[in-house]
Scaffold this active site. Structure first.
Site, PDB file in Angstrom:
ATOM      1  N   TYR A   1     -15.120  -4.495  16.446  1.00  0.00           N
ATOM      2  CA  TYR A   1     -15.218  -4.494  17.907  1.00  0.00           C
ATOM      3  C   TYR A   1     -13.813  -4.548  18.484  1.00  0.00           C
ATOM      4  O   TYR A   1     -12.969  -5.314  18.000  1.00  0.00           O
ATOM      5  CB  TYR A   1     -15.997  -5.730  18.403  1.00  0.00           C
ATOM      6  CG  TYR A   1     -15.943  -5.904  19.900  1.00  0.00           C
ATOM      7  CD1 TYR A   1     -16.954  -5.406  20.723  1.00  0.00           C
ATOM      8  CD2 TYR A   1     -14.851  -6.534  20.522  1.00  0.00           C
ATOM      9  CE1 TYR A   1     -16.889  -5.523  22.103  1.00  0.00           C
ATOM     10  CE2 TYR A   1     -14.776  -6.656  21.897  1.00  0.00           C
ATOM     11  CZ  TYR A   1     -15.796  -6.154  22.683  1.00  0.00           C
ATOM     12  OH  TYR A   1     -15.726  -6.256  24.052  1.00  0.00           O
TER      13      TYR A   1
ATOM     14  N   GLU B   1     -13.829  -0.404  26.088  1.00  0.00           N
ATOM     15  CA  GLU B   1     -14.443  -1.126  24.972  1.00  0.00           C
ATOM     16  C   GLU B   1     -14.952  -0.159  23.910  1.00  0.00           C
ATOM     17  O   GLU B   1     -15.538   0.868  24.240  1.00  0.00           O
ATOM     18  CB  GLU B   1     -15.614  -1.962  25.503  1.00  0.00           C
ATOM     19  CG  GLU B   1     -16.285  -2.817  24.445  1.00  0.00           C
ATOM     20  CD  GLU B   1     -17.526  -3.519  24.992  1.00  0.00           C
ATOM     21  OE1 GLU B   1     -17.457  -4.743  25.212  1.00  0.00           O
ATOM     22  OE2 GLU B   1     -18.552  -2.849  25.196  1.00  0.00           O
TER      23      GLU B   1
END
Ligand code: GDP
Ligand code: MN
Length: 383
Positions: free
Chosen positions: A101, A189
């Site tokens: 992530y 993101e």
């Protein structure tokens, strides 16, 4: 402005962030054309403004053309958390070794940029933050200094990624940071950021929120406007040129000036109520503007009372009062109005309001009293 995954990935590509080959499709035929071009196996992904598509069945990895046809048929038109799928992204499927992530966002309280990197990717990062906060390597970045390569290396080294992913991740993150800053994003993101079985690092998902206040220097953002999902109230407000943000409470708010509008939200909360919106009608408060504002608030089914909070400046109190009364004549309101009027010629304005006082229109001398009255009309405290 939130971008769909495929828009986010084309935004990424401008900054040389590696993504899979593929393209967007609105029909099954188009999806198969893209799949043929990308090469099987492919992944077919629902393009909606909501996360968790994988769990909802909106992401499918398929081996051949027949399976791709079945996947595109199933995904196009399906509904994910109330969002109907109009397009799919079809990409050559990646052989994943590891899912990570990564994101850059604003830490508004610290007035810094914040980078987050975790070896626990592909899953709900909010859950990771709760269960194992230590699994997220956080990097506060001074926007003046930016992210140097040296700093980026130290950060990545502390995130516990597999050794072979490190160099590619450093490179990808430097590009992602440029995308975040030069691309005027509030959020960039990547979840998952993957290490492939053949040792490459690429962005398998993209969540990009662009800063609407920077739109003036990005004429190319026009292409994203068609796919924005505006709340009906926000759409109407935009059409009428009002500064409006929809919220989910029951007290409609109209104020002049952004600062006063924000204080009005606070005071409604303080009185135990919940604001239905932010609405700044700007300096003036003419009948026309007031009528537009009331019309927008009137379309909000949750609203039970409307709090009009105006401070007369250049626009004098009696003009404001006349505007309110006239606007009430133009718009058939479903909720009662509570007005707090102060500033230039407040007394004259209040005298006009007093002549029209009814159970549909009340006036209060202070913000707090007006907020209390509006909250009570809206059915009392939070709940
Ligand atoms: P989200 O669920 O809305 O966040 O959608 P993602 O784009 O993150 O996809 C969800 C999951 O699908 C990922 O975490 C991967 O596990 C899987 N996935 C997506 N693309 C591929 C791919 O190219 N190959 C494989 N094997 N899995 C993929
Ligand atoms: Mn994802």
């Amino acid at each position: 402005m939130d971008l769909l995954e495929h828009q986010g990935k084309s935004y990424f590509a401008r900054f040389a962030i590696p993504v899979s080959t593929g393209g967007v499709a609105a029909t099954v035929e188009e999806a198969l054309d893209v799949a043929d071009g990308a090469g099987y196996p492919v992944v077919v992904k629902a393009q909606v403004h909501v996360g968790g598509r994988g769990k909802a069945g909106g992401v499918r990895v398929v081996a051949d053309r027949a399976e791709a046809e079945a996947a595109a048929t199933a995904i196009l038109g399906m509904s994910i958390k109330g969002h109907v799928v109009h397009t799919v992204l079809v990409e050559h499927a990646t052989d994943i070794a590891e899912e990570y992530y990564a994101s850059f966002t604003l830490d508004r309280a610290a007035k810094l940029h914040l980078g987050m990197l975790s070896a626990e990717g592909g899953v709900d990062i909010e859950q990771v933050a709760v269960d194992t906060p230590g699994a997220i390597a956080r990097l506060p970045i001074d926007p003046v200094d930016g992210l140097s390569e040296a700093l980026c290396r130290v950060w990545v080294a502390g995130a516990g990624l597999r050794e072979e992913a490190v160099a590619g991740t450093v490179e990808l993150l430097l590009a992602l940071y440029r995308c975040f800053v030069e691309g005027d994003a509030d959020l960039a993101e990547v979840n998952p950021l993957v290490l492939t079985t053949d040792g490459r690092v690429l962005a398998l998902d993209a969540k990009v929120t662009l800063d609407d206040n920077a739109a003036f220097r990005h004429p190319e953002w026009k292409e994203y406007e068609g796919t924005q999902e505006l709340d009906e109230r926000e759409r109407l407000a935009r059409e009428k040129g009002l500064q409006y943000i929809g919220l989910d409470g029951s007290v409609g708010i109209i104020a002049n000036g952004a600062g006063l509008a924000m204080s009005t939200l606070d005071v409604v909360n303080q009185a135990g109520g919940r604001p239905a919106n932010f609405l700044d009608i700007g300096g003036g408060a003419s009948a026309a503007v007031m009528a537009n504002a009331l019309e927008v608030i009137n379309t909000d089914e949750n609203v039970r009372a409307i709090f009009v909070n105006v401070f007369g400046g250049i626009t004098r109190g009696e003009e404001v009062a006349k505007g309110i009364v006239e606007a009430m004549g133009r718009v058939e309101l479903t909720s009662p109005l509570v007005v707090r009027l102060d500033g230039t010629n407040a007394a004259e304005g209040r005298a006009i309001l007093a002549r029209h006082e009814s159970d549909r229109l009340q006036s209060r001398a202070t913000m707090l009293d007006a907020a209390r009255a509006a909250v009570e009309l809206a059915g009392g405290g939070k709940g």
